[in-house]
Design an enzyme around this catalytic site. Structure first.
Site, PDB file in Angstrom:
ATOM      1  N   VAL A  80       0.845  -1.201   0.000  1.00 35.64           N
ATOM      2  CA  VAL A  80       0.000   0.000   0.000  1.00 35.64           C
ATOM      3  C   VAL A  80       0.877   1.246   0.000  1.00 35.64           C
ATOM      4  O   VAL A  80       0.603   2.212  -0.721  1.00 35.64           O
ATOM      5  CB  VAL A  80      -0.964  -0.016   1.208  1.00 35.64           C
ATOM      6  N   ASP A 116      10.752   4.649   5.064  1.00 33.68           N
ATOM      7  CA  ASP A 116      10.598   3.240   5.388  1.00 33.68           C
ATOM      8  C   ASP A 116      11.234   3.038   6.764  1.00 33.68           C
ATOM      9  O   ASP A 116      11.403   3.998   7.514  1.00 33.68           O
ATOM     10  CB  ASP A 116      11.191   2.333   4.295  1.00 33.68           C
ATOM     11  N   ASP A 163      11.173   3.691  11.758  1.00 36.53           N
ATOM     12  CA  ASP A 163      11.010   2.347  12.332  1.00 36.53           C
ATOM     13  C   ASP A 163       9.980   2.418  13.462  1.00 36.53           C
ATOM     14  O   ASP A 163      10.213   3.049  14.488  1.00 36.53           O
ATOM     15  CB  ASP A 163      12.363   1.849  12.853  1.00 36.53           C
ATOM     16  N   ALA A 211       3.185  -1.633   9.034  1.00 32.37           N
ATOM     17  CA  ALA A 211       2.537  -2.523  10.004  1.00 32.37           C
ATOM     18  C   ALA A 211       3.331  -3.813  10.099  1.00 32.37           C
ATOM     19  O   ALA A 211       4.055  -4.179   9.166  1.00 32.37           O
ATOM     20  CB  ALA A 211       1.105  -2.842   9.564  1.00 32.37           C
ATOM     21  N   TYR A 249      -4.476   2.098   8.548  1.00 32.22           N
ATOM     22  CA  TYR A 249      -5.114   0.923   7.921  1.00 32.22           C
ATOM     23  C   TYR A 249      -5.256  -0.198   8.942  1.00 32.22           C
ATOM     24  O   TYR A 249      -4.349  -0.452   9.737  1.00 32.22           O
ATOM     25  CB  TYR A 249      -4.298   0.438   6.714  1.00 32.22           C
ATOM     26  N   THR A 280      -7.772  -4.110   9.446  1.00 29.51           N
ATOM     27  CA  THR A 280      -8.008  -5.370   8.748  1.00 29.51           C
ATOM     28  C   THR A 280      -9.324  -6.030   9.153  1.00 29.51           C
ATOM     29  O   THR A 280      -9.810  -5.813  10.285  1.00 29.51           O
ATOM     30  CB  THR A 280      -6.836  -6.334   9.069  1.00 29.51           C
ATOM     31  N   ASP A 281      -9.853  -6.854   8.258  1.00 28.04           N
ATOM     32  CA  ASP A 281     -11.014  -7.681   8.625  1.00 28.04           C
ATOM     33  C   ASP A 281     -10.641  -8.716   9.694  1.00 28.04           C
ATOM     34  O   ASP A 281     -11.528  -9.323  10.288  1.00 28.04           O
ATOM     35  CB  ASP A 281     -11.545  -8.420   7.391  1.00 28.04           C
ATOM     36  N   TYR A 298      -2.145 -11.260  15.404  1.00 26.87           N
ATOM     37  CA  TYR A 298      -2.106 -10.127  14.465  1.00 26.87           C
ATOM     38  C   TYR A 298      -3.386  -9.296  14.619  1.00 26.87           C
ATOM     39  O   TYR A 298      -3.337  -8.072  14.742  1.00 26.87           O
ATOM     40  CB  TYR A 298      -1.959 -10.664  13.034  1.00 26.87           C
ATOM     41  N   TRP A 321      -7.576  -8.887   2.196  1.00 24.62           N
ATOM     42  CA  TRP A 321      -7.033  -9.631   1.043  1.00 24.62           C
ATOM     43  C   TRP A 321      -6.291  -8.700   0.078  1.00 24.62           C
ATOM     44  O   TRP A 321      -6.548  -8.693  -1.138  1.00 24.62           O
ATOM     45  CB  TRP A 321      -8.169 -10.361   0.319  1.00 24.62           C
TER      46      TRP A 321
HETATM   47  N1  LIG Z   1      -2.172  -7.065   2.634  1.00 24.32           N
HETATM   48  C1  LIG Z   1      -3.291  -7.432   3.201  1.00 24.32           C
HETATM   49  O1  LIG Z   1      -3.852  -8.488   2.887  1.00 24.32           O
HETATM   50  C2  LIG Z   1      -3.951  -6.567   4.234  1.00 24.32           C
HETATM   51  C3  LIG Z   1      -5.207  -6.930   4.638  1.00 24.32           C
HETATM   52  C4  LIG Z   1      -5.828  -6.165   5.592  1.00 24.32           C
HETATM   53  C5  LIG Z   1      -5.199  -5.061   6.117  1.00 24.32           C
HETATM   54  N2  LIG Z   1      -3.943  -4.731   5.732  1.00 24.32           N
HETATM   55  C6  LIG Z   1      -3.309  -3.572   6.350  1.00 24.32           C
HETATM   56  O2  LIG Z   1      -2.962  -2.650   5.331  1.00 24.32           O
HETATM   57  C7  LIG Z   1      -1.797  -1.932   5.735  1.00 24.32           C
HETATM   58  C8  LIG Z   1      -0.758  -1.972   4.635  1.00 24.32           C
HETATM   59  O3  LIG Z   1      -0.339  -3.315   4.487  1.00 24.32           O
HETATM   60  P1  LIG Z   1       0.392  -3.867   3.184  1.00 24.32           P
HETATM   61  O4  LIG Z   1      -0.550  -4.769   2.501  1.00 24.32           O
HETATM   62  O5  LIG Z   1       0.979  -2.756   2.417  1.00 24.32           O
HETATM   63  O6  LIG Z   1       1.504  -4.742   3.911  1.00 24.32           O
HETATM   64  P2  LIG Z   1       3.024  -4.978   3.569  1.00 24.32           P
HETATM   65  O7  LIG Z   1       3.204  -5.037   2.091  1.00 24.32           O
HETATM   66  O8  LIG Z   1       3.450  -6.129   4.410  1.00 24.32           O
HETATM   67  O9  LIG Z   1       3.724  -3.658   4.076  1.00 24.32           O
HETATM   68  C9  LIG Z   1       3.952  -3.394   5.412  1.00 24.32           C
HETATM   69  C10 LIG Z   1       5.139  -2.466   5.481  1.00 24.32           C
HETATM   70  O10 LIG Z   1       5.381  -2.197   6.864  1.00 24.32           O
HETATM   71  C11 LIG Z   1       6.766  -2.212   7.038  1.00 24.32           C
HETATM   72  N3  LIG Z   1       7.162  -2.487   8.427  1.00 24.32           N
HETATM   73  C12 LIG Z   1       7.081  -3.643   9.118  1.00 24.32           C
HETATM   74  N4  LIG Z   1       7.588  -3.475  10.354  1.00 24.32           N
HETATM   75  C13 LIG Z   1       7.993  -2.182  10.418  1.00 24.32           C
HETATM   76  C14 LIG Z   1       8.613  -1.396  11.412  1.00 24.32           C
HETATM   77  N5  LIG Z   1       8.945  -1.896  12.612  1.00 24.32           N
HETATM   78  N6  LIG Z   1       8.885  -0.111  11.134  1.00 24.32           N
HETATM   79  C15 LIG Z   1       8.587   0.422   9.910  1.00 24.32           C
HETATM   80  N7  LIG Z   1       8.037  -0.274   8.934  1.00 24.32           N
HETATM   81  C16 LIG Z   1       7.733  -1.561   9.180  1.00 24.32           C
HETATM   82  C17 LIG Z   1       7.299  -3.275   6.114  1.00 24.32           C
HETATM   83  O11 LIG Z   1       8.661  -3.019   5.885  1.00 24.32           O
HETATM   84  P3  LIG Z   1       9.712  -4.186   5.570  1.00 24.32           P
HETATM   85  O12 LIG Z   1       9.418  -4.601   4.169  1.00 24.32           O
HETATM   86  O13 LIG Z   1      11.031  -3.496   5.745  1.00 24.32           O
HETATM   87  O14 LIG Z   1       9.454  -5.272   6.564  1.00 24.32           O
HETATM   88  C18 LIG Z   1       6.425  -3.049   4.900  1.00 24.32           C
HETATM   89  O15 LIG Z   1       7.005  -2.102   4.013  1.00 24.32           O
HETATM   90  C19 LIG Z   1      -1.358  -2.533   7.069  1.00 24.32           C
HETATM   91  O16 LIG Z   1      -1.853  -1.755   8.119  1.00 24.32           O
HETATM   92  C20 LIG Z   1      -2.030  -3.893   7.080  1.00 24.32           C
HETATM   93  O17 LIG Z   1      -2.265  -4.335   8.403  1.00 24.32           O
HETATM   94  C21 LIG Z   1      -3.298  -5.456   4.784  1.00 24.32           C
END
Ligand SMILES: NC(=O)c1ccc[n+]([C@@H]2O[C@H](COP(=O)([O-])OP(=O)(O)OC[C@H]3O[C@@H](n4cnc5c(N)ncnc54)[C@H](OP(=O)(O)O)[C@@H]3O)[C@@H](O)[C@H]2O)c1
Length: 297
Positions: free
Chosen positions: A12, A30, A40, A64, A103, A105-106, A129, A154
């Site tokens: 995202v 990041d 961080d 996250a 953001y 989640t479900d 989680y 998803w």
């Molecule tokens: N993807 C899904 O299916 C889904 C579903 C429901 C809700 N969400 C929510 O949507 C949001 C965006 O998720 P996404 O899909 O983009 O997930 P993602 O691709 O896993 O991205 C999460 C990001 O958070 C970073 N991160 C993890 N630990 C961190 C820390 N300690 N400090 C700073 N950055 C950190 C990760 O960095 P690294 O790569 O360096 O680890 C990654 O860039 C989140 O809030 C997630 O809970 C996602």
């Protein structure tokens, strides 16, 4: 308008770098420190100092702890990143009089039944989680800061790994695939999430009464099995050479994982569509677009 984006390289976050850029000055971080700014989220003091230094009008938190199975054993880290860091952001946002966009989640829900979840339904997460994401939501709401929280489900992006890419890889290697058929949701593109976020930010600036918690997902519903079938049908129809001849539906119970998954991931998005006058496209259109990019079709 000054925007601080956290988690710029997640699925995202990457799309937000694009969709937020026209709204104002974008400072995107990041987890690595740059120019004395700390993105961080496990470093709570660094995060607080960074927000105080940047003094943003809007914080968009796309970072996250998203490793759902690992969160069962790394509970403290998941709680810090998904819960306590949100508390810090919310406190600092409130004292700046800024906006916090976040953001969730479900997975905050139990997954029971088949009715799409509404924002007013009780949370009852079935894994750690989900528990840590509830903590983040509650910290933001309790702080009284101006906020938008988007619960999504998803998620997929074109960058990095996603479910569709995994299915395509397996379909080239194996004749038979077994895919879960009793979990139902709506695959939702990171690009859609990012675009809706930018549109919503523009609107809340004019109409702050729209602040609050919203469900954000593509329209329609499908099981992982149906999603996999869609991906493979598309690939075959577009000339991909695949080994797969059968995609077998299996139940969640036959595929044990460290973290339990909710079966019902359907989200009711009526509130978002009504309040922001938005149309949410069906999941197939976003997935097909992503497949065209991935397969170069
Ligand atoms: N993807 C899904 O299916 C889904 C579903 C429901 C809700 N969400 C929510 O949507 C949001 C965006 O998720 P996404 O899909 O983009 O997930 P993602 O691709 O896993 O991205 C999460 C990001 O958070 C970073 N991160 C993890 N630990 C961190 C820390 N300690 N400090 C700073 N950055 C950190 C990760 O960095 P690294 O790569 O360096 O680890 C990654 O860039 C989140 O809030 C997630 O809970 C996602």
């Amino acid at each position: 308008m000054k925007i601080l984006l956290l988690g710029k390289n997640g699925q995202v976050g990457w799309e937000l770098q694009r969709s937020l850029a026209p709204l104002g000055e974008l400072i995107a971080l990041d987890r690595h420190a740059v120019d004395g700014l700390f993105g961080d989220l496990s470093d709570l003091d660094g995060l607080r100092a960074t927000i105080r230094q940047v003094k943003p009008d809007v914080i968009v938190n796309a970072a996250a702890y998203t490793a759902v199975d690992k969160a069962e054993s790394e509970t403290e880290l998941a709680d810090r990143v998904n819960g306590q860091a949100c508390q810090v952001m919310a406190e600092e946002t409130a004292s700046l009089g800024a906006w916090l966009i976040h953001y969730s989640t479900d997975y905050v829900f139990s997954g029971q039944g088949s009715t799409p979840w509404q924002e007013t339904d009780a949370v009852a997460p079935v894994n750690h989680y989900g528990i840590s994401k509830v903590a983040g939501e509650q910290a933001i709401i309790a702080s009284g800061c101006k906020h938008l929280i988007f619960r999504t489900s998803w998620g997929y992006g074109t960058r990095g790994n996603n479910f569709a890419k995994t299915m395509l890889r397996l379909a080239k290697e194996q004749e038979t695939l077994s895919v879960i058929s009793d979990q139902v949701g709506a695959p939702t593109g990171a690009d859609l999430i990012a675009d809706v976020t930018a549109l919503a930010i523009q609107q809340v600036m004019q109409r702050p009464e729209l602040a609050g918690l919203y469900h954000l997902a593509a329209s329609g519903e499908v099981s992982w099995h149906g999603y996999a079938s869609h991906v493979i049908d598309f690939a075959q129809a577009n000339g991909e050479q695949l080994a797969v001849t059968a995609i077998n539906p299996i139940e969640t119970i036959a595929y044990p994982t460290p973290a339990r998954r909710p079966l019902n991931s359907r989200l009711n998005t009526q509130k978002l569509r009504d309040n922001f006058s938005l149309h949410l496209p069906d999941w197939q259109s976003g997935v097909t677009r992503m497949l065209r990019e991935v397969l170069n079709k």
